[in-house]
Design an enzyme around this catalytic site. Structure first.
Site, mmCIF file in Angstrom:
data_model
loop_
_atom_site.group_PDB
_atom_site.id
_atom_site.type_symbol
_atom_site.label_atom_id
_atom_site.label_comp_id
_atom_site.label_asym_id
_atom_site.label_seq_id
_atom_site.Cartn_x
_atom_site.Cartn_y
_atom_site.Cartn_z
ATOM 1 N N ASP A 116 0.117 -7.641 1.507
ATOM 2 C CA ASP A 116 0.561 -6.253 1.642
ATOM 3 C C ASP A 116 2.085 -6.130 1.600
ATOM 4 O OD1 ASP A 116 0.106 -3.544 1.791
ATOM 5 O OD2 ASP A 116 0.051 -3.492 3.980
ATOM 6 N N HIS B 296 0.817 -1.218 0.000
ATOM 7 C CA HIS B 296 0.000 0.000 0.000
ATOM 8 C C HIS B 296 0.849 1.266 0.000
ATOM 9 C CE1 HIS B 296 0.431 -0.196 4.511
ATOM 10 N NE2 HIS B 296 0.485 1.120 4.347
ATOM 11 N N SER C 174 4.816 2.572 8.050
ATOM 12 C CA SER C 174 4.465 1.413 7.234
ATOM 13 C C SER C 174 5.628 0.972 6.363
ATOM 14 C CB SER C 174 3.259 1.736 6.341
ATOM 15 O OG SER C 174 2.093 1.830 7.104
#
Length: 373
Positions: A150, A120, A228
């Site tokens: 992911d 993402h 992230s």
């Protein structure tokens, strides 16, 4: 007289020896605190050592996405509605100027010029710029990404040598172990937070996330926007997970990371094939615990129409007893056995339906085929 002279010489030599000895003792007593002082200040915490071991391999990932804007005629009152535009067959020009959407995340180098991050973080990007801890900024290209876990792998466009993070073994971590999150939250580079491993094998469906195929490490180490894709380290500075998800709520937020063993498996498939195969039979699972029998039952909660499970005769509320050679205790056991079996190859399933045991053979398919049904 001679005897008196000898006595005087003996006394003077003793005085000299005493002075010399005293000075040595005084010198030692003064120097020891200095040595202790140096040792005291040279000691480093395990956190500092862990970050020094891996910190140089942590990178900032800046992404850019180009968006074109429509340019209408000079009179904005003329056909502002796109339905009118299509009705009259107007072909309104596009503005050559572009608007750039920018976002930022983290990642880490794990091999020569290769880095891992979250899918993402780089999804839909037209340009990716990697910032190293030494201040250099280099372009990177996407090798492959997998949305079901992911994960994404990027290749840095430049020459090394590269600092590389040491990958640990996520099967060896235990609840209560130290967890160190490193990343660039809110654009603040090389931020370090400390916590513990709060739980293992956390099923993301418990978080209301149904489009991902992974079980996560739960930690109370603070992970904020921009973290992230950064590494979660153990006390030895080894990467045990990839920071991926935050679930906020009343009180402290919950942070989650992808186990590094799963990440390595996905990364090497992306490098080799550019994509990842996810064997599925098309069912969702429900775990039910029985306090009296002190065991778990894994039931079928939903069946995808026209899926391998549907075609083989599996029904909702069936209890899975065995998949392949594995006795089923958790939903993770089912997922693991189906994944190991692969696609286009039969797997034996033993299930229980209304106190009756049934044996079935199912051929898993890739998850993308289920989506196309």
């Amino acid at each position: 007289m001679k005897s008196h002279i000898r006595k005087l010489l003996l006394i003077s030599s003793l005085i000299t020896l005493g002075i010399t000895t005293s000075s040595k003792i005084l010198s030692q007593s003064l120097s020891k605190p200095k040595i202790n002082e140096i040792n005291l200040y040279s000691k480093k915490s395990f956190i500092t050592k862990a970050v020094e071991r891996t910190g140089a391999a942590v990178v900032t990932i800046d992404t850019q996405r180009y968006i074109r804007k429509r340019k209408y005629p000079r009179n904005p009152q003329l056909f502002p509605d796109p339905y009118f535009e299509r009705f009259f067959g107007l072909d309104l020009p596009y503005d050559n100027r572009q608007r750039i959407e920018q976002s930022q995340g983290s990642g880490f180098i794990f091999a020569d010029g290769l880095l891992m991050t979250n899918a993402h973080v780089v999804d839909g990007s037209d340009k990716v710029i990697v910032g190293l801890t030494n201040g250099k900024k280099l372009n990177a290209k996407l090798i492959g990404q997998d949305f079901f876990t992911d994960l994404a792998v990027l290749k840095i466009e430049g020459k090394g040598p590269w600092p590389k993070a040491k990958l640990g073994d996520s099967t060896k971590i235990k609840v209560g172990d130290w967890a160190i999150a490193v990343g660039n939250p809110f654009g603040l580079e090389n931020t370090v937070t400390l916590g513990i491993i709060s739980n293992l094998n956390r099923n993301v469906t418990q978080l209301g996330i149904y489009d991902k195929k992974l079980e996560l490490i739960q930690t109370d180490a603070a992970i904020n926007p921009g973290n992230s894709g950064g590494p979660l380290l153990n006390s030895d500075g080894e990467v045990i997970g990839i920071n991926t998800l935050i679930r906020s709520g009343p009180g402290a937020g919950l942070s989650f990371a992808i186990p590094i063993n799963k990440a390595k498996e996905i990364a090497y498939q992306l490098i080799k094939n550019g994509k990842v195969i996810h064997p599925m039979i098309g069912i969702s699972l429900i775990e039910e615990s029985n306090s009296e029998r002190k065991d778990n039952a894994v039931k079928v909660g939903y069946i995808v129409p026209n899926s391998p499970a549907d075609k083989s005769g599996i029904k909702i509320d069936d209890i899975l007893i065995k998949v392949g050679n594995k006795n089923i205790e958790t939903a993770a056991d089912v997922i693991d056995q189906i994944s190991k079996n692969g696609i286009k190859k039969q797997v034996n399933i033993l299930l229980k339906r209304r106190n009756k045991f049934i044996k079935l053979k199912v051929i898993p398919t890739d998850i993308t085929n289920l989506q196309n049904n």
